[in-house]
Write a protein that holds these residues in place. Structure first.
Motif, short mmCIF file in Angstrom:
data_model
loop_
_atom_site.label_atom_id
_atom_site.label_comp_id
_atom_site.label_asym_id
_atom_site.label_seq_id
_atom_site.Cartn_x
_atom_site.Cartn_y
_atom_site.Cartn_z
N UNK A 79 -3.65 -3.29 9.59
CA UNK A 79 -2.66 -3.93 10.45
C UNK A 79 -1.42 -3.07 10.66
N UNK A 80 -1.18 -2.15 9.71
CA UNK A 80 -0.04 -1.25 9.83
C UNK A 80 -0.55 0.16 9.52
N UNK A 81 -1.14 0.85 10.50
CA UNK A 81 -1.76 2.16 10.24
C UNK A 81 -0.82 3.20 9.65
N UNK A 82 0.47 3.04 9.86
CA UNK A 82 1.42 4.03 9.33
C UNK A 82 1.66 3.88 7.84
N UNK A 83 1.13 2.81 7.23
CA UNK A 83 1.30 2.58 5.79
C UNK A 83 -0.03 2.81 5.08
N UNK A 84 -0.07 3.81 4.18
CA UNK A 84 -1.26 3.99 3.35
C UNK A 84 -1.02 3.36 1.99
N UNK A 85 -2.04 3.41 1.14
CA UNK A 85 -1.95 2.74 -0.16
C UNK A 85 -0.81 3.28 -1.01
N UNK A 86 -0.64 4.59 -1.03
CA UNK A 86 0.41 5.19 -1.85
C UNK A 86 1.79 4.76 -1.39
N UNK A 87 2.00 4.75 -0.08
CA UNK A 87 3.30 4.31 0.44
C UNK A 87 3.52 2.83 0.15
N UNK A 88 2.47 2.04 0.34
CA UNK A 88 2.59 0.61 0.09
C UNK A 88 2.90 0.31 -1.37
N UNK A 89 2.26 1.03 -2.27
CA UNK A 89 2.51 0.82 -3.70
C UNK A 89 3.95 1.16 -4.06
N UNK A 90 4.48 2.20 -3.44
CA UNK A 90 5.87 2.58 -3.71
C UNK A 90 6.83 1.48 -3.25
N UNK A 91 6.57 0.92 -2.08
CA UNK A 91 7.40 -0.17 -1.57
C UNK A 91 7.28 -1.38 -2.49
N UNK A 92 6.06 -1.66 -2.94
CA UNK A 92 5.84 -2.82 -3.80
C UNK A 92 6.59 -2.67 -5.13
N UNK A 93 6.50 -1.50 -5.74
CA UNK A 93 7.17 -1.29 -7.03
C UNK A 93 8.68 -1.37 -6.89
N UNK A 94 9.21 -0.93 -5.75
CA UNK A 94 10.65 -1.04 -5.52
C UNK A 94 11.06 -2.50 -5.33
N UNK A 95 10.12 -3.31 -4.85
CA UNK A 95 10.40 -4.72 -4.60
C UNK A 95 10.29 -5.57 -5.85
N UNK A 96 9.57 -5.07 -6.84
CA UNK A 96 9.31 -5.83 -8.07
C UNK A 96 10.23 -5.30 -9.17
N UNK A 97 11.39 -5.92 -9.30
CA UNK A 97 12.39 -5.43 -10.24
C UNK A 97 12.70 -6.47 -11.31
N UNK A 98 13.08 -6.04 -12.51
CA UNK A 98 13.35 -6.98 -13.60
C UNK A 98 14.53 -7.90 -13.30
N UNK A 99 14.44 -9.12 -13.84
CA UNK A 99 15.53 -10.08 -13.79
C UNK A 99 16.10 -10.28 -15.19
N UNK A 100 17.28 -10.88 -15.33
CA UNK A 100 17.90 -11.04 -16.64
C UNK A 100 17.04 -11.76 -17.68
N UNK A 101 16.14 -12.63 -17.23
CA UNK A 101 15.29 -13.34 -18.17
C UNK A 101 14.45 -12.41 -19.03
#
Length: 216
Positions: A79-101
């Motif tokens: 659906x987004x040809x400009x995004x490959x798995x490696x790029x997507x994983x990098x975006x995902x890891x940046x989006x998944x950040x620790x919270x104070x809990x």
């Protein structure tokens, strides 16, 4: 089915409290909306339509392990040809950040057994959990066990991991998941964006420590 059992944590006896924690919105940020907002900037499809297609076509299957991570990235790339798995994983890891809990787990583990119960992919949350791995008694991730919250069967599965008659506090950010936790007899606490739930959890643990010891 499989879930992580930490053999380094002693088995519980008596009335040692049990904390059952979600990850998204509790220990780390949810993938929505940050991940999807970023992904959508590379797409021709509007964000709302892209996310609706994801929910309709693969969301359920992804969380219960019917879709692999590789298939998820193939779906994204289709659906987004400009995004490959490696790029997507990098975006995902940046989006998944620790919270104070996450920072509270070490001190909680001195007075309670800590269990993770999350709708997620194990490989995505492993970096988040790694710093507190030694504090965890069990880790149950939906894609590994083939069930997701709020399925009653997943709660029954988790109950079987807990000491009989021990007090349980279940912390999640979604009401539908908490309702099912209450249905199996757990105390429940909804995580809020401000993080005030952490103080509530501290107070619950303090009350449990004042409870009389169970008879052997």
């Amino acid at each position: 089915m499989s879930n992580y059992i930490n053999e380094e944590v002693p088995a519980s006896t008596g009335r040692r409290p049990q904390l059952v924690l979600d990850i998204g919105g509790v220990l780390a940020t949810n993938l929505s909306p940050r991940f999807w907002n970023e992904i959508a900037t590379h797409a021709e499809t509007p964000l709302e339509q892209l996310y609706a297609n994801y929910k309709k076509e693969i969301s359920r299957g992804l969380w219960i392990g019917r879709w692999s991570e590789a298939q998820f990235w193939e779906w994204i790339s289709s659906r987004i040809p400009s995004i490959n798995a490696e790029q997507g994983q990098a975006i995902l890891m940046e989006s998944l950040t620790p919270l104070p809990g996450l920072l509270a787990i070490d001190r909680w583990s001195k007075h309670a057994d800590i269990h993770i119960l999350s709708n997620h992919l194990a490989q995505w949350v492993q970096p988040i959990l790694k710093p507190v791995q030694s504090c965890l008694t069990t880790v149950t991730i939906s894609n590994q066990v083939g069930m997701s919250k709020p399925q009653p069967e997943l709660y029954e599965y988790t109950c079987a991991l807990l000491p009989v008659k021990a007090p349980v506090l279940f912390i999640d950010d979604q009401d539908k998941n908490l309702r099912q936790g209450a249905a199996v007899g757990w105390h429940t606490l909804q995580a809020d964006h401000e993080g005030s739930w952490i103080g509530e959890a501290d107070r619950w643990l303090a009350r449990m420590r004042l409870q009389p010891e169970a008879d052997n």
